[in-house]
Design a protein around this motif. Sequence first.
Motif, PDB file in Angstrom:
ATOM      1  N   SER A  36     117.533  63.322  48.391  1.00 33.26           N
ATOM      2  CA  SER A  36     118.053  64.218  49.423  1.00 33.26           C
ATOM      3  C   SER A  36     116.885  64.828  50.194  1.00 33.26           C
ATOM      4  N   VAL A  37     117.106  65.093  51.476  1.00 40.05           N
ATOM      5  CA  VAL A  37     116.036  65.617  52.334  1.00 40.05           C
ATOM      6  C   VAL A  37     116.544  66.833  53.091  1.00 40.05           C
ATOM      7  N   ASN A  38     115.743  67.886  53.079  1.00 42.46           N
ATOM      8  CA  ASN A  38     115.974  69.052  53.937  1.00 42.46           C
ATOM      9  C   ASN A  38     114.926  69.014  55.037  1.00 42.46           C
ATOM     10  N   ILE A  39     115.354  69.241  56.278  1.00 46.91           N
ATOM     11  CA  ILE A  39     114.428  69.279  57.410  1.00 46.91           C
ATOM     12  C   ILE A  39     114.529  70.652  58.053  1.00 46.91           C
ATOM     13  N   LYS A  40     113.393  71.335  58.128  1.00 50.86           N
ATOM     14  CA  LYS A  40     113.342  72.669  58.729  1.00 50.86           C
ATOM     15  C   LYS A  40     112.490  72.611  59.992  1.00 50.86           C
ATOM     16  N   PHE A  60     104.019  58.278  44.960  1.00 52.37           N
ATOM     17  CA  PHE A  60     104.480  58.285  46.342  1.00 52.37           C
ATOM     18  C   PHE A  60     103.494  57.601  47.279  1.00 52.37           C
ATOM     19  N   LYS A  61     104.057  57.012  48.320  1.00 55.77           N
ATOM     20  CA  LYS A  61     103.267  56.423  49.399  1.00 55.77           C
ATOM     21  C   LYS A  61     103.826  56.983  50.706  1.00 55.77           C
ATOM     22  N   VAL A  62     102.976  57.713  51.440  1.00 57.70           N
ATOM     23  CA  VAL A  62     103.390  58.335  52.697  1.00 57.70           C
ATOM     24  C   VAL A  62     102.538  57.736  53.815  1.00 57.70           C
ATOM     25  N   GLU A  63     103.211  57.162  54.821  1.00 58.78           N
ATOM     26  CA  GLU A  63     102.512  56.474  55.914  1.00 58.78           C
ATOM     27  C   GLU A  63     103.082  56.907  57.259  1.00 58.78           C
ATOM     28  N   VAL A  64     102.225  56.876  58.271  1.00 60.84           N
ATOM     29  CA  VAL A  64     102.664  57.071  59.653  1.00 60.84           C
ATOM     30  C   VAL A  64     102.195  55.858  60.436  1.00 60.84           C
ATOM     31  N   VAL A  68     106.460  56.610  63.270  1.00 61.46           N
ATOM     32  CA  VAL A  68     107.481  56.530  62.226  1.00 61.46           C
ATOM     33  C   VAL A  68     106.839  56.951  60.909  1.00 61.46           C
ATOM     34  N   LEU A  69     107.389  58.005  60.320  1.00 62.69           N
ATOM     35  CA  LEU A  69     106.928  58.497  59.027  1.00 62.69           C
ATOM     36  C   LEU A  69     107.741  57.809  57.945  1.00 62.69           C
ATOM     37  N   THR A  70     107.056  57.130  57.015  1.00 64.09           N
ATOM     38  CA  THR A  70     107.733  56.416  55.934  1.00 64.09           C
ATOM     39  C   THR A  70     107.277  56.994  54.596  1.00 64.09           C
ATOM     40  N   ILE A  71     108.252  57.361  53.773  1.00 62.42           N
ATOM     41  CA  ILE A  71     107.994  57.878  52.435  1.00 62.42           C
ATOM     42  C   ILE A  71     108.659  56.917  51.465  1.00 62.42           C
ATOM     43  N   SER A  94     112.462  51.395  39.531  1.00 59.55           N
ATOM     44  CA  SER A  94     113.109  52.322  40.445  1.00 59.55           C
ATOM     45  C   SER A  94     112.305  52.379  41.734  1.00 59.55           C
ATOM     46  N   SER A  95     112.990  52.390  42.860  1.00 65.29           N
ATOM     47  CA  SER A  95     112.287  52.499  44.133  1.00 65.29           C
ATOM     48  C   SER A  95     113.189  53.149  45.173  1.00 65.29           C
ATOM     49  N   PHE A  96     112.562  53.734  46.170  1.00 68.50           N
ATOM     50  CA  PHE A  96     113.285  54.240  47.325  1.00 68.50           C
ATOM     51  C   PHE A  96     112.355  54.194  48.527  1.00 68.50           C
ATOM     52  N   LYS A  97     112.965  54.271  49.705  1.00 66.35           N
ATOM     53  CA  LYS A  97     112.194  54.276  50.942  1.00 66.35           C
ATOM     54  C   LYS A  97     112.992  55.045  51.984  1.00 66.35           C
ATOM     55  N   ARG A  98     112.361  56.056  52.588  1.00 68.50           N
ATOM     56  CA  ARG A  98     112.980  56.822  53.661  1.00 68.50           C
ATOM     57  C   ARG A  98     112.057  56.776  54.870  1.00 68.50           C
ATOM     58  N   ALA A  99     112.616  56.603  56.051  1.00 71.09           N
ATOM     59  CA  ALA A  99     111.826  56.542  57.282  1.00 71.09           C
ATOM     60  C   ALA A  99     112.389  57.527  58.290  1.00 71.09           C
ATOM     61  N   PHE A 100     111.473  58.211  59.003  1.00 73.40           N
ATOM     62  CA  PHE A 100     111.849  59.200  59.990  1.00 73.40           C
ATOM     63  C   PHE A 100     111.059  58.944  61.275  1.00 73.40           C
ATOM     64  N   THR A 101     111.738  58.946  62.407  1.00 71.78           N
ATOM     65  CA  THR A 101     111.065  58.820  63.690  1.00 71.78           C
ATOM     66  C   THR A 101     110.544  60.195  64.081  1.00 71.78           C
ATOM     67  N   LEU A 102     109.248  60.271  64.320  1.00 69.86           N
ATOM     68  CA  LEU A 102     108.629  61.552  64.664  1.00 69.86           C
ATOM     69  C   LEU A 102     108.850  61.870  66.140  1.00 69.86           C
ATOM     70  N   PRO A 103     109.199  63.109  66.437  1.00 70.93           N
ATOM     71  CA  PRO A 103     109.301  63.492  67.858  1.00 70.93           C
ATOM     72  C   PRO A 103     107.922  63.545  68.493  1.00 70.93           C
ATOM     73  N   GLU A 104     107.883  63.509  69.808  1.00 74.60           N
ATOM     74  CA  GLU A 104     106.608  63.521  70.527  1.00 74.60           C
ATOM     75  C   GLU A 104     105.837  64.820  70.315  1.00 74.60           C
ATOM     76  N   THR A 105     106.512  65.866  69.878  1.00 77.11           N
ATOM     77  CA  THR A 105     105.867  67.166  69.700  1.00 77.11           C
ATOM     78  C   THR A 105     105.054  67.270  68.408  1.00 77.11           C
ATOM     79  N   VAL A 106     105.164  66.292  67.508  1.00 74.64           N
ATOM     80  CA  VAL A 106     104.471  66.350  66.214  1.00 74.64           C
ATOM     81  C   VAL A 106     103.085  65.733  66.335  1.00 74.64           C
ATOM     82  N   ASP A 107     102.093  66.407  65.750  1.00 71.05           N
ATOM     83  CA  ASP A 107     100.728  65.881  65.682  1.00 71.05           C
ATOM     84  C   ASP A 107     100.611  65.051  64.405  1.00 71.05           C
TER      85      ASP A 107
END
Length: 141
Positions: A36-40, A60-64, A68-71, A94-107
């Motif tokens: 589950s993911v909470n986004i603030k 964990f493996k976290v990539e940009v 696209v942010l992939t966890i 066990s494995s999982f993969k979540r991907a999020f498109t970053l808005p242009e406002t994120v550094d």
Amino acid sequence: MSIVKRNNVFFPSLMNDVFGPDWFGGIENQKNFVPSVNIKDNTEAFELELAVPGFKKEDFKVEVDNDVLTISSETKSENEETNDNYTRKEFSFSSFKRAFTLPETVDGNKIDANYEDGILKLTLPKKEEALPRPKRLISIG
């Protein structure tokens, strides 16, 4: 009036009873896991919190890549029990993969991650030009 969801439909229940159990004496172990993911959205940054108890930070493996942010995570374990006349091996994956498109406002170069008490927390700071500017008083000449 409220909507009632019915989960005990006869045919799927019958199929699960026939095909679901582990008939060889092991433990039924289905791990279809997506955390589950909470986004603030704060004034200075976005915060993502993933509920992933039982992991280590090395799992964990976290990539940009291309905004696209992939966890993701992959864990494997093997357990072997040997007695006089038998050997029992159990494997777990066990494995999982979540991907999020970053808005242009994120550094994307300043993303920070921290794992503590089963929560993976990522801080995605906003670019300087996306931060709110303070009020400015304009004098009339």
